[in-house]
Design a protein around this motif. Structure first.
Motif, PDB file in Angstrom:
ATOM      1  N   THR A   1       0.854  -1.191   0.000  1.00  0.00           N
ATOM      2  CA  THR A   1       0.000   0.000   0.000  1.00  0.00           C
ATOM      3  C   THR A   1       0.887   1.237   0.000  1.00  0.00           C
ATOM      4  O   THR A   1       1.999   1.218   0.518  1.00  0.00           O
ATOM      5  CB  THR A   1      -0.924   0.061   1.236  1.00  0.00           C
ATOM      6  N   VAL A   2       0.370   2.313  -0.588  1.00  0.00           N
ATOM      7  CA  VAL A   2       1.015   3.626  -0.518  1.00  0.00           C
ATOM      8  C   VAL A   2      -0.095   4.659  -0.401  1.00  0.00           C
ATOM      9  O   VAL A   2      -0.905   4.803  -1.321  1.00  0.00           O
ATOM     10  CB  VAL A   2       1.879   3.930  -1.765  1.00  0.00           C
ATOM     11  N   VAL A   3      -0.149   5.352   0.732  1.00  0.00           N
ATOM     12  CA  VAL A   3      -1.089   6.452   0.937  1.00  0.00           C
ATOM     13  C   VAL A   3      -0.231   7.704   1.078  1.00  0.00           C
ATOM     14  O   VAL A   3       0.423   7.902   2.103  1.00  0.00           O
ATOM     15  CB  VAL A   3      -1.963   6.239   2.186  1.00  0.00           C
ATOM     16  N   GLU A   4      -0.214   8.520   0.035  1.00  0.00           N
ATOM     17  CA  GLU A   4       0.740   9.623  -0.045  1.00  0.00           C
ATOM     18  C   GLU A   4       0.690  10.520   1.188  1.00  0.00           C
ATOM     19  O   GLU A   4      -0.367  10.999   1.593  1.00  0.00           O
ATOM     20  CB  GLU A   4       0.486  10.458  -1.293  1.00  0.00           C
ATOM     21  N   GLY A   5       1.856  10.721   1.787  1.00  0.00           N
ATOM     22  CA  GLY A   5       1.986  11.593   2.940  1.00  0.00           C
ATOM     23  C   GLY A   5       1.519  10.987   4.239  1.00  0.00           C
ATOM     24  O   GLY A   5       1.617  11.630   5.293  1.00  0.00           O
ATOM     25  N   VAL A   6       1.025   9.757   4.212  1.00  0.00           N
ATOM     26  CA  VAL A   6       0.474   9.125   5.420  1.00  0.00           C
ATOM     27  C   VAL A   6       1.243   7.857   5.798  1.00  0.00           C
ATOM     28  O   VAL A   6       1.748   7.728   6.910  1.00  0.00           O
ATOM     29  CB  VAL A   6      -1.020   8.794   5.235  1.00  0.00           C
ATOM     30  N   SER A   7       1.332   6.913   4.864  1.00  0.00           N
ATOM     31  CA  SER A   7       1.995   5.646   5.189  1.00  0.00           C
ATOM     32  C   SER A   7       2.272   4.848   3.928  1.00  0.00           C
ATOM     33  O   SER A   7       1.660   5.076   2.879  1.00  0.00           O
ATOM     34  CB  SER A   7       1.127   4.800   6.139  1.00  0.00           C
ATOM     35  N   PHE A   8       3.188   3.914   4.042  1.00  0.00           N
ATOM     36  CA  PHE A   8       3.357   2.888   3.017  1.00  0.00           C
ATOM     37  C   PHE A   8       3.765   1.590   3.694  1.00  0.00           C
ATOM     38  O   PHE A   8       4.356   1.585   4.777  1.00  0.00           O
ATOM     39  CB  PHE A   8       4.348   3.307   1.921  1.00  0.00           C
ATOM     40  N   GLU A   9       3.391   0.480   3.061  1.00  0.00           N
ATOM     41  CA  GLU A   9       3.639  -0.851   3.613  1.00  0.00           C
ATOM     42  C   GLU A   9       4.330  -1.697   2.557  1.00  0.00           C
ATOM     43  O   GLU A   9       3.943  -1.681   1.393  1.00  0.00           O
ATOM     44  CB  GLU A   9       2.321  -1.501   4.039  1.00  0.00           C
ATOM     45  N   VAL A  10       5.359  -2.430   2.980  1.00  0.00           N
ATOM     46  CA  VAL A  10       6.133  -3.229   2.036  1.00  0.00           C
ATOM     47  C   VAL A  10       6.410  -4.613   2.588  1.00  0.00           C
ATOM     48  O   VAL A  10       6.407  -4.830   3.809  1.00  0.00           O
ATOM     49  CB  VAL A  10       7.494  -2.554   1.706  1.00  0.00           C
ATOM     50  N   LEU A  11       6.639  -5.549   1.680  1.00  0.00           N
ATOM     51  CA  LEU A  11       7.333  -6.785   2.021  1.00  0.00           C
ATOM     52  C   LEU A  11       8.807  -6.507   1.834  1.00  0.00           C
ATOM     53  O   LEU A  11       9.237  -6.045   0.767  1.00  0.00           O
ATOM     54  CB  LEU A  11       6.882  -7.930   1.115  1.00  0.00           C
ATOM     55  N   ASP A  12       9.593  -6.750   2.842  1.00  0.00           N
ATOM     56  CA  ASP A  12      11.008  -6.396   2.877  1.00  0.00           C
ATOM     57  C   ASP A  12      11.816  -7.689   2.894  1.00  0.00           C
ATOM     58  O   ASP A  12      11.725  -8.466   3.846  1.00  0.00           O
ATOM     59  CB  ASP A  12      11.282  -5.555   4.128  1.00  0.00           C
ATOM     60  N   GLY A  13      12.579  -7.928   1.819  1.00  0.00           N
ATOM     61  CA  GLY A  13      13.305  -9.190   1.738  1.00  0.00           C
ATOM     62  C   GLY A  13      14.724  -9.032   1.261  1.00  0.00           C
ATOM     63  O   GLY A  13      15.155  -7.953   0.842  1.00  0.00           O
ATOM     64  N   PHE A  14      15.457 -10.115   1.319  1.00  0.00           N
ATOM     65  CA  PHE A  14      16.832 -10.172   0.840  1.00  0.00           C
ATOM     66  C   PHE A  14      16.848 -10.698  -0.598  1.00  0.00           C
ATOM     67  O   PHE A  14      15.962 -11.453  -1.000  1.00  0.00           O
ATOM     68  CB  PHE A  14      17.675 -11.098   1.723  1.00  0.00           C
ATOM     69  N   ALA A  15      17.854 -10.284  -1.347  1.00  0.00           N
ATOM     70  CA  ALA A  15      17.980 -10.720  -2.735  1.00  0.00           C
ATOM     71  C   ALA A  15      19.340 -11.364  -2.953  1.00  0.00           C
ATOM     72  O   ALA A  15      20.331 -11.001  -2.298  1.00  0.00           O
ATOM     73  CB  ALA A  15      17.796  -9.536  -3.683  1.00  0.00           C
ATOM     74  N   ASP A  16      19.393 -12.309  -3.909  1.00  0.00           N
ATOM     75  CA  ASP A  16      20.662 -12.956  -4.225  1.00  0.00           C
ATOM     76  C   ASP A  16      21.463 -12.090  -5.194  1.00  0.00           C
ATOM     77  O   ASP A  16      21.068 -10.968  -5.523  1.00  0.00           O
ATOM     78  CB  ASP A  16      20.438 -14.361  -4.784  1.00  0.00           C
ATOM     79  N   ALA A  17      22.579 -12.603  -5.671  1.00  0.00           N
ATOM     80  CA  ALA A  17      23.461 -11.825  -6.544  1.00  0.00           C
ATOM     81  C   ALA A  17      22.778 -11.410  -7.838  1.00  0.00           C
ATOM     82  O   ALA A  17      23.134 -10.395  -8.442  1.00  0.00           O
ATOM     83  CB  ALA A  17      24.728 -12.630  -6.855  1.00  0.00           C
ATOM     84  N   GLY A  18      21.774 -12.164  -8.277  1.00  0.00           N
ATOM     85  CA  GLY A  18      21.060 -11.825  -9.508  1.00  0.00           C
ATOM     86  C   GLY A  18      19.860 -10.936  -9.297  1.00  0.00           C
ATOM     87  O   GLY A  18      19.164 -10.604 -10.255  1.00  0.00           O
ATOM     88  N   GLY A  19      19.590 -10.557  -8.037  1.00  0.00           N
ATOM     89  CA  GLY A  19      18.470  -9.686  -7.736  1.00  0.00           C
ATOM     90  C   GLY A  19      17.180 -10.404  -7.397  1.00  0.00           C
ATOM     91  O   GLY A  19      16.186  -9.764  -7.058  1.00  0.00           O
ATOM     92  N   ALA A  20      17.163 -11.736  -7.475  1.00  0.00           N
ATOM     93  CA  ALA A  20      15.956 -12.508  -7.161  1.00  0.00           C
ATOM     94  C   ALA A  20      15.842 -12.698  -5.648  1.00  0.00           C
ATOM     95  O   ALA A  20      16.855 -12.702  -4.934  1.00  0.00           O
ATOM     96  CB  ALA A  20      16.003 -13.864  -7.860  1.00  0.00           C
ATOM     97  N   PRO A  21      14.622 -12.851  -5.113  1.00  0.00           N
ATOM     98  CA  PRO A  21      14.462 -13.103  -3.680  1.00  0.00           C
ATOM     99  C   PRO A  21      15.289 -14.301  -3.232  1.00  0.00           C
ATOM    100  O   PRO A  21      15.307 -15.342  -3.892  1.00  0.00           O
ATOM    101  CB  PRO A  21      12.958 -13.366  -3.539  1.00  0.00           C
ATOM    102  N   ASP A  22      15.980 -14.134  -2.106  1.00  0.00           N
ATOM    103  CA  ASP A  22      16.832 -15.191  -1.564  1.00  0.00           C
ATOM    104  C   ASP A  22      15.990 -16.107  -0.684  1.00  0.00           C
ATOM    105  O   ASP A  22      15.561 -15.707   0.406  1.00  0.00           O
ATOM    106  CB  ASP A  22      17.963 -14.567  -0.749  1.00  0.00           C
ATOM    107  N   PRO A  23      15.731 -17.359  -1.110  1.00  0.00           N
ATOM    108  CA  PRO A  23      14.864 -18.251  -0.339  1.00  0.00           C
ATOM    109  C   PRO A  23      15.478 -18.679   0.988  1.00  0.00           C
ATOM    110  O   PRO A  23      14.766 -19.200   1.862  1.00  0.00           O
ATOM    111  CB  PRO A  23      14.675 -19.447  -1.282  1.00  0.00           C
TER     112      PRO A  23
END
Length: 322
Positions: free
Chosen positions: A77-99
């Motif tokens: 979600t992104v509510v301008e000037g109020v809040s945003f919510e993300v899934l925050d993860g690690f990535a491998d050397a190729g930029g893909a999510p690190d399982p």
């Protein structure tokens, strides 16, 4: 900073002597965000930052020995000037999510306070083991040292001012990021880039050149073609840029290829995003070239100056006229 082992959360509350708008823009603008997202010993570089619902950010942090650690955000979600919510993860050397590494949910909330703005960041963990794993990796210390850099970024009003000309920043070995704040809304800027009638009024490049051919793509798989020619008495030969639209998400983001017509070699890969900020819309264009040599050769032609001439024309001739 509050660590709650029962609720499986880590909450950080920080107050700053600026408006919410100024603090929000520091997170919306990748040029600013990368100056404080990583600790001083591990500065971040954002190669993608789609600050909108459904968008995605990709970055890497570089350590003292040039070791890289990658990460990503998926914007829920992104509510301008109020809040945003993300899934925050690690990535491998190729930029893909690190399982092999955990993924967290993080909520960033902004509110006006007496004399400034408050940012509350709450990170939610899937399990106690996950929370303890990241704490043992230095998450608390890294967060404190990273956020201690925000004040200097917020105080820097000149570098990110809305009246600055387009700037180019090298990213890695083959990429360049071109940034410019344009007066107008993301929708206005999007239309100015996709309406042939509007393009004919500003997309000329340097003074003395004219756009003589214009084919715009509106759906992935469609091709584009833009042709320019010098006015009478101006040196130079006509040329055209052709490409293919890969992704489109009006008015936030589009991805397309581009190459000079008749020239052999792989095309560039371009990602353009439009983000509302104070003073207008931040246009960010990340271009990936086949090699560093090709990137530097193209930049050496004065490409960014030509883009700036067009952006000035866009503002004065289109947006000033409403």
């Amino acid at each position: 900073m509050d660590k709650n082992l029962e609720e499986l959360t880590l909450t950080v509350v920080a107050d700053f002597p600026v408006t919410v708008r100024r603090l929000w823009d520091a997170y919306a603008d990748p040029r600013q965000l990368e100056r404080f997202w990583g600790p001083p010993q591990w500065p971040a570089t954002f190669t993608r930052h789609d600050f909108c619902p459904g968008g995605r950010s990709e970055y890497y942090m570089t350590g003292p020995d040039d070791t890289r650690s990658g990460g990503y955000w998926e914007f829920l979600t992104v509510v301008e000037g109020v809040s945003f919510e993300v899934l925050d993860g690690f990535a491998d050397a190729g930029g893909a999510p690190d399982p092999e590494m955990p993924t967290m949910r993080a909520v960033f909330s902004f509110e006006e306070m007496a004399g400034g703005a408050r940012l509350t960041t709450t990170t939610y963990f899937a399990s106690l083991d996950q929370l303890e794993q990241l704490i043992s990796m230095g998450m608390e210390e890294g967060t404190r040292s990273a956020m201690a850099q925000i004040d200097d970024v917020l105080a820097d009003l000149r570098t990110f001012a809305a009246d600055r000309a387009a700037i180019a920043q090298l990213l890695g070995d083959t990429q360049v990021r071109i940034s410019r704040v344009l007066r107008g809304t993301p929708r206005q800027i999007w239309e100015a880039h996709h309406d042939p009638e509007l393009l004919n009024r500003w997309f000329h490049g340097p003074d003395g050149w004219a756009l003589v051919g214009c084919r715009v793509a509106s759906a992935p798989g469609e091709t584009t073609r833009f042709e320019w020619a010098p006015d009478d008495g101006v040196e130079g030969e006509a040329f055209a840029l052709v490409g293919e639209l890969i992704e489109t998400d009006p008015p936030h983001r589009e991805v397309f290829t581009e190459t000079m017509e008749g020239v052999e070699g792989p095309p560039t890969h371009n990602e353009q995003t439009l983000t509302p900020v104070q003073g207008g819309t931040l246009l960010t264009l990340v271009i990936t070239y086949a090699s560093a040599e090709l990137r530097d050769l193209i930049l050496g032609t004065g490409m960014v100056d030509g883009m700036e001439a067009g952006y000035r024309r866009l503002e004065t001739e289109l947006l000033a006229a409403g």
